[in-house]
Design an enzyme around this catalytic site. Structure first.
Site, mmCIF file in Angstrom:
data_model
loop_
_atom_site.group_PDB
_atom_site.id
_atom_site.type_symbol
_atom_site.label_atom_id
_atom_site.label_comp_id
_atom_site.label_asym_id
_atom_site.label_seq_id
_atom_site.Cartn_x
_atom_site.Cartn_y
_atom_site.Cartn_z
ATOM 1 N N ALA A 36 2.171 -8.782 72.231
ATOM 2 C CA ALA A 36 2.973 -9.774 71.522
ATOM 3 C C ALA A 36 2.346 -10.192 70.192
ATOM 4 C CB ALA A 36 3.181 -11.007 72.403
ATOM 5 N N ASP A 37 1.135 -9.706 69.922
ATOM 6 C CA ASP A 37 0.452 -10.077 68.688
ATOM 7 C C ASP A 37 1.116 -9.405 67.489
ATOM 8 O OD1 ASP A 37 -2.351 -11.266 67.631
ATOM 9 O OD2 ASP A 37 -1.891 -9.407 66.562
ATOM 10 N N ILE A 38 1.477 -10.202 66.490
ATOM 11 C CA ILE A 38 2.200 -9.686 65.326
ATOM 12 C C ILE A 38 1.345 -8.702 64.537
ATOM 13 C CG2 ILE A 38 3.237 -10.346 63.110
ATOM 14 C CD1 ILE A 38 4.102 -12.973 64.437
ATOM 15 N N GLY A 39 0.040 -8.967 64.449
ATOM 16 C CA GLY A 39 -0.851 -8.073 63.725
ATOM 17 C C GLY A 39 -0.879 -6.676 64.321
ATOM 18 N N TRP A 54 -6.209 -4.058 64.097
ATOM 19 C CA TRP A 54 -6.290 -5.225 63.212
ATOM 20 C C TRP A 54 -7.077 -4.867 61.944
ATOM 21 C CZ3 TRP A 54 -7.649 -8.134 68.207
ATOM 22 C CH2 TRP A 54 -6.500 -8.778 68.718
#
Length: 286
Positions: A240-243, A282
């Site tokens: 779910a992390d946008i990055g 990232w």
């Protein structure tokens, strides 16, 4: 004062570690001197540890200096900077995957931990649903208002201090009421209900999920990031992390962000080192 010199097997890129820490206003980083000053709390005793790189990516070496508790401090620093984990087999693992080029570009990037478990959990709450710049600003205000300073280095306030705070005190620093409530509640779980963050290290990822998500305000994203940057667990992939979504979009040249189903497909073969896949994805955006 004591001083210790430490050597271990590469690759390990400490200069990239310093570059990642540099934007944080609470971190005492000197890029030119290749050093960082680390706040360390052991029971009721706090001290500043100076860590300086004197080696290379292929042959990493460091000097570590402190005032007291030498063995405990060195063990803690080694855990924080993951000197006790060889990156070579992890790098080799990803040579057979779609992440090969990223791992070659950012070779030797370690999964560096937050400086304390409580610090990490509080930071995860602060960082919820806001951009990094504002998260840094809020965290700095919080620490410099309620924490303490030793020799120019700031220490996070301890749980017993945070448990006594009011929502209004945090609202004055621009925290939302809900986020302020979450932070105070976590501190009270530790002080009043016996939550032992250190003891969580003995549990599995799933057991930690089950325990922490019982606390109001602590959801899946928060626990995933706590496991990654508080405990250094090696096999987390927060989809779910946008990055991470943006990094996969860039890597696979997608027109839109990938769906969870697509991400499940992409990450096949990245176990048992999904945390490093997350970290290097990232890095690919930085």
């Amino acid at each position: 004062m004591w001083r210790e010199e430490i050597h271990f097997e590469g690759p390990y890129n400490f200069d990239s570690v310093l570059m990642r820490h540099k934007p944080d206003p609470l971190k005492q980083v000197d890029i030119e001197a290749r050093s960082i000053r680390v706040p360390v709390v052991n029971g009721n005793h706090s001290q500043v540890i100076d860590v300086t790189a004197i080696g290379t990516v292929d042959q990493p070496a460091f000097t570590v200096k402190g005032q007291t508790d030498k063995e405990v401090a060195i063990q803690h620093i080694s855990e924080l900077f993951q000197w006790n984990i060889s990156l070579k087999p992890i790098h080799n693992h990803f040579q057979q995957t779609d992440l090969k080029d990223i791992f070659d570009t950012f070779i030797g990037t370690p999964l560096v931990l937050d400086f304390g478990l409580f610090d990490s959990l509080i930071k995860c709450i602060i960082h919820q649903q806001i951009n990094m710049t504002f998260a840094y600003r809020l965290t700095e205000r919080f620490v410099k208002t309620f924490g303490y300073e030793i020799d120019g280095v700031w220490f996070f306030p301890q749980p017993d201090k945070v448990a006594t705070l009011t929502v209004e005190q945090l609202r004055e620093l621009q925290f939302s009421s809900r986020k302020a409530e979450y932070m105070i509640q976590i501190a009270k779980e530790i002080v009043e209900k016996g939550l032992n963050l250190q003891a969580l290290k003995m549990l599995t990822d799933e057991e930690i999920f089950q325990k922490l998500t019982l606390i109001r305000g602590v959801g899946k994203w928060t626990v995933e990031n706590f496991l990654l940057f508080g405990m250094g667990r090696p096999n987390l992939f927060p989809m779910a992390d946008i990055g991470i979504q943006n990094a996969l979009k860039k890597l696979y040249k997608l027109e839109t962000k990938p769906t969870f189903e697509e991400m499940e497909h992409y990450k096949q073969g990245w176990e048992p080192y999904q945390s490093y896949a997350s970290l290097y994805l990232w890095r690919s955006l930085e």
